[in-house]
Write a protein that holds these residues in place. Structure first.
Motif, PDB file in Angstrom:
ATOM      1  N   THR A   1       0.832  -1.197   0.000  1.00  0.00           N
ATOM      2  CA  THR A   1       0.000   0.000   0.000  1.00  0.00           C
ATOM      3  C   THR A   1       0.868   1.248   0.000  1.00  0.00           C
ATOM      4  N   LEU A   2       1.894   1.209   0.843  1.00  0.00           N
ATOM      5  CA  LEU A   2       2.656   2.424   1.046  1.00  0.00           C
ATOM      6  C   LEU A   2       3.648   2.700  -0.077  1.00  0.00           C
TER       7      LEU A   2
ATOM      8  N   CYS B   1       2.776   3.791  -4.425  1.00  0.00           N
ATOM      9  CA  CYS B   1       2.554   5.078  -5.073  1.00  0.00           C
ATOM     10  C   CYS B   1       3.829   5.871  -5.264  1.00  0.00           C
TER      11      CYS B   1
ATOM     12  N   GLU C   1      -3.523  14.409 -16.373  1.00  0.00           N
ATOM     13  CA  GLU C   1      -4.292  14.102 -15.153  1.00  0.00           C
ATOM     14  C   GLU C   1      -3.397  13.788 -13.956  1.00  0.00           C
TER      15      GLU C   1
ATOM     16  N   THR D   1       0.142  15.837  -9.558  1.00  0.00           N
ATOM     17  CA  THR D   1       0.383  14.958  -8.417  1.00  0.00           C
ATOM     18  C   THR D   1       1.844  14.538  -8.399  1.00  0.00           C
TER      19      THR D   1
ATOM     20  N   ARG E   1       4.376  17.545  -7.599  1.00  0.00           N
ATOM     21  CA  ARG E   1       4.439  17.847  -6.176  1.00  0.00           C
ATOM     22  C   ARG E   1       5.379  16.887  -5.459  1.00  0.00           C
ATOM     23  N   THR E   2       5.190  15.610  -5.758  1.00  0.00           N
ATOM     24  CA  THR E   2       5.994  14.589  -5.095  1.00  0.00           C
ATOM     25  C   THR E   2       7.463  14.786  -5.424  1.00  0.00           C
TER      26      THR E   2
ATOM     27  N   LEU F   1       8.992  17.511  -6.394  1.00  0.00           N
ATOM     28  CA  LEU F   1       9.527  18.736  -5.820  1.00  0.00           C
ATOM     29  C   LEU F   1       9.776  18.574  -4.332  1.00  0.00           C
ATOM     30  N   SER F   2       9.021  17.689  -3.681  1.00  0.00           N
ATOM     31  CA  SER F   2       9.189  17.523  -2.246  1.00  0.00           C
ATOM     32  C   SER F   2      10.319  16.554  -1.915  1.00  0.00           C
TER      33      SER F   2
ATOM     34  N   VAL G   1       7.694  26.869  -4.817  1.00  0.00           N
ATOM     35  CA  VAL G   1       8.733  26.005  -5.375  1.00  0.00           C
ATOM     36  C   VAL G   1       9.249  26.500  -6.736  1.00  0.00           C
TER      37      VAL G   1
ATOM     38  N   ASP H   1      -6.552  21.664  -7.264  1.00  0.00           N
ATOM     39  CA  ASP H   1      -6.509  20.244  -7.622  1.00  0.00           C
ATOM     40  C   ASP H   1      -7.584  19.458  -6.878  1.00  0.00           C
ATOM     41  N   GLN H   2      -7.739  19.807  -5.593  1.00  0.00           N
ATOM     42  CA  GLN H   2      -8.741  19.108  -4.800  1.00  0.00           C
ATOM     43  C   GLN H   2     -10.142  19.441  -5.309  1.00  0.00           C
TER      44      GLN H   2
ATOM     45  N   GLN I   1     -10.959  17.351  -8.258  1.00  0.00           N
ATOM     46  CA  GLN I   1     -11.327  15.987  -7.848  1.00  0.00           C
ATOM     47  C   GLN I   1     -12.756  15.959  -7.301  1.00  0.00           C
TER      48      GLN I   1
END
Lengths: 412, 353
Positions: free
Chosen positions: A19-20, A23, A75, A79, A82-83, A85-86, A107, A379-380, A383
């Protein structure tokens, strides 16, 4: 017994691991240097990729760095970005959409001083396009395309059912009259679309209702916006429009397949649709509730920016400069990829579009448009439109109830 | 593929009594559930070995041998242990730590203790998605088991070209879910296959399956069963093949009906496989994400939003990694609890020879 419990714990632990780690994003970009830069871009297919590859290659040809594209479907693009860049694996060159720019100011590098240093004449860019990519007066990306939300329509089907061809500036009343003609012929006129730009533009044209205020703050409680939802629902109920789907590609596909005669989209996809459709394609403005009301549609644009983590901002800016140059944008215009963010490159796009009346319609729409402001929760919100907007448009819930549900989720 | 199928069922490997032999290729026969199943097998293998090593007679020369042997054991276990550590143990521990922190995707992190868990349990949406997940599991797991067991029971060696059927039934399991979803969308959408067929045959419109709250979950479950039964079917089919012929013959001579043969002989004989399949199916179905996310994006409203999508949205849209990790741990505890209950309950119905 003990061992079996151990086995079960291992199994469950492994399952959690899946699960972790399922992604996690792949492909670090630590291999960048002065003459090797990475550019993250949304890519929608092999033809698209080839076109952008040309843009990337132009940088090297102009004596700049070798630019490698890192693509993702639109799409998933933000997402993934962001990942990246972090985690510190940020690409130097970052494609940015105007309505999401506000979400990324922390950023992205402001480009004003670099533009001055490298002598970029900003006045040659379409002012709407450039303004859309500014946040608090600072430029975060140089635009490569721009455009207002429009309605694409099937000229053949309009003739077939005997509906009057829509003129730019047409009203909701005229829109519904045409839709009634389609209904009489056993067809649905409009393909419902609930992507944020499409939905918000239709409602803005209908009654001026907006969920993101001009200053960029969210206002899900706007009663006019809820009413706008009800109007879209009424179109479905009356048989004027198709039921909405959470799949963004449905309306466009139905249009190409001649299942619907009209759907909202922007100039950036016009030539792609024209290439796929085997009928006469036309464009018109979003219908207005009260004649002459402005703004009646949103505009958006996209551009290229530079991530703050980039160690080579000068080289990256040089690349961005080339990628938004007259020559490159003209090339993109000729391929029909993008309605150029530079004024001087727009004529080749019109010439290449070769659609009667496209220039006056686009100019009228641009005049009637306002940039869709960005917000950290854009973005939210998108959705939530997919989840809840569908209920309002398909008539399972009122617009007010729907916006209440959305507001409840946004406050978290 | 057929060769590995005719092996004794990999299912029983995970739960063999201590000391029982483990057939080679067991791990490779369980490709789909990946790490989960592989670890079960490894744990089962490693367990008895250690015990055995401990019971070795304490001769002087023997002791040195043990030392050397366990050293080699460690060497051989290294590749897997490293993988387990890097991809499983470290992320799990990290996520536990993160779940007690306020951890935005960008910006400062800080300790918040149990705040994330408090926030989670007071969030109405969390309870809704938890209920949705349970709904999915309750619908999906029995359906999957019935379909896969039914087809496996039908695919006896008497069926001609049974290998072709096996392959056909297994295809949905190995095709990418994204591709499956595209096809199922075409079936479900208005004017799609189902709707068009109903219109032309009985003149009634089908519901808008994916956009209608009463149908969306059923639509997701139906698609999932179609895409997921093949794996369990293969396990059951292999297990049924391994039921000794003499037992079946004896039952037939005693005058047992086909029904009795299935329930009194075959079912108890393959109960370890059924137990394994049930356990793995339950674990994966609690983690369901792809099907609803691609078919409905969790909508309409929150009708098909599952726990994992909630975790995904919290992590990647609202970018609260701490809260998302807390959600993942709650899911973990739920799965752990249910798996434990199953292990306790197996005594009643699982028969090991």
């Amino acid at each position: 017994m003990k061992r079996r419990l151990l086995v079960s714990a291992t199994a469950a632990a492994a399952a959690l691991g899946l699960t972790l780690s399922g992604c996690s994003s792949s492909g670090g970009t630590s291999g960048q240097s002065k003459d090797k830069l990475t550019w993250s871009m949304w890519i929608s297919g092999s033809a698209d990729k080839a076109a952008w590859q040309k843009v990337a290659d132009s940088v090297k040809t102009a004596g700049g760095a070798k630019v490698t594209i890192q693509g993702a479907p639109f799409e998933d693009y933000f997402t993934k970005l962001r990942t990246q860049l972090s985690t510190g694996s940020a690409p130097c060159i970052v494609s940015m959409q105007s309505l999401r720019a506000a979400n990324y100011t922390d950023v992205l590098l402001p480009l004003d001083s670099l533009a001055k240093k490298q002598g970029v004449d900003l006045s040659q860019f379409d002012s709407t396009a450039l303004d859309a990519l500014k946040v608090d007066g600072k430029i975060y990306a140089l635009p490569y395309d721009t455009g207002p939300m429009l309605l694409f329509y099937n000229k053949d089907l309009f003739k077939q059912v005997g509906a009057k061809a829509p003129e730019p500036g047409w009203t909701v009343k005229e829109f519904e009259t045409a839709a009634a003609k389609f209904k009489a012929a056993g067809k649905k006129m409009l393909g419902s679309a609930i992507g944020d730009m499409n939905l918000e533009s239709m409602i803005l044209g209908y009654n001026g209702g907006r969920v993101i205020k001009e200053d960029g703050t969210l206002d899900p409680s706007d009663p006019k916006f809820a009413k706008g939802f009800d109007w879209l629902g009424s179109l479905v109920k009356k048989g004027y429009a198709t039921q909405a789907s959470s799949d963004t590609s449905v309306a466009g596909n139905d249009f190409v397949a001649k299942k619907v005669a009209m759907y909202p989209d922007g100039p950036w996809s016009l030539l792609d649709r024209k290439g796929k459709a085997n009928f006469d394609i036309g464009i018109t403005t979003i219908p207005v509730g009260t004649a002459g009301a402005t703004p009646s549609t949103y505009s958006a644009g996209s551009g290229f920016g530079i991530s703050k983590q980039c160690k080579y901002p000068d080289q990256a800016f040089q690349a961005v400069k080339t990628m938004t140059s007259q020559k490159v944008l003209k090339g993109l215009a000729e391929q029909g990829r993008a309605f150029p963010g530079r004024t001087a490159a727009q004529q080749p796009w019109y010439d290449n579009a070769n659609i009667a009346g496209v220039e006056p319609v686009l100019k009228a729409a641009q005049k009637a448009s306002t940039p869709l402001p960005g917000n950290k929760q854009s973005d939210q919100l998108q959705q939530l439109f997919f989840q809840y907007g569908i209920q309002a448009v398909n008539g399972q819930q009122s617009g007010a109830q729907t916006m209440k549900s959305i507001a409840g989720q946004l406050q978290k | 593929m057929t060769e590995s199928v005719s092996q004794p069922p990999p299912a029983s490997m995970s739960v063999v009594p201590p000391g029982a032999a483990v057939a080679p290729g067991a791990a490779s026969a369980v490709p789909v559930t990946g790490a989960g199943a592989a670890d079960v097998v490894v744990a089962a293998r490693e367990g008895p070995k250690h015990k055995k090593a401990g019971r070795e007679p304490g001769e002087r020369s023997g002791r040195r041998q043990i030392g050397r042997r366990s050293w080699w054991g460690a060497v051989f276990a290294t590749p897997h242990s490293l993988g387990l550590a890097i991809f499983t143990v470290v992320p799990i521990v990290a996520s536990l730590v993160v779940s007690f922190m306020n951890w935005p995707m960008l910006g400062e992190h800080s300790w918040t203790g149990l705040d994330n868990y408090r926030k989670l349990f007071s969030d109405q949406t969390f309870w809704i998605v938890a209920r949705n997940t349970v709904e999915y599991v309750v619908l999906y797991v029995p359906l999957n088991l019935v379909v896969s067991l039914g087809l496996a029971a039908w695919l006896t060696p008497r069926i001609r070209h049974r290998h072709i059927f096996r392959v056909l039934f297994f295809i949905p399991t190995i095709t990418p879910l994204v591709a499956n979803v595209v096809v199922w969308r075409m079936l479900y959408q208005p004017d799609g296959f189902i709707d068009a067929t109903m219109q032309s045959t009985i003149g009634v419109n089908a519901p808008n399956f994916l956009a209608d709250g009463t149908w969306a979950m059923f639509a997701v479950v139906a698609m999932s069963v179609w895409a997921g039964f093949g794996y369990n079917m293969l396990i059951f089919s292999a297990a049924l093949d391994a039921v000794p012929d003499n037992q079946l013959e004896a039952a037939q001579i005693d005058g047992a009906s086909a029904w009795q043969v299935f329930w009194r002989i075959k079912f108890p004989a393959i109960s370890p496989s059924i137990f394994f399949a049930t356990m793995m199916t339950l674990i994966t179905s609690f983690q369901v994400f792809t099907q609803p996310f691609l078919l409905t994006k969790g909508g309409p409203g929150t009708e098909t939003e599952t726990l994992v999508q909630y975790i995904y949205n919290t992590g990647f849209q609202t970018q609260q990694l701490g809260l998302a990790s807390a959600g993942a741990w709650v899911l973990f505890v739920i799965i752990l609890g249910i798996t434990a209950v199953q292990f306790l309950g197996q005594k009643r119905w699982v028969h090991y020879e």
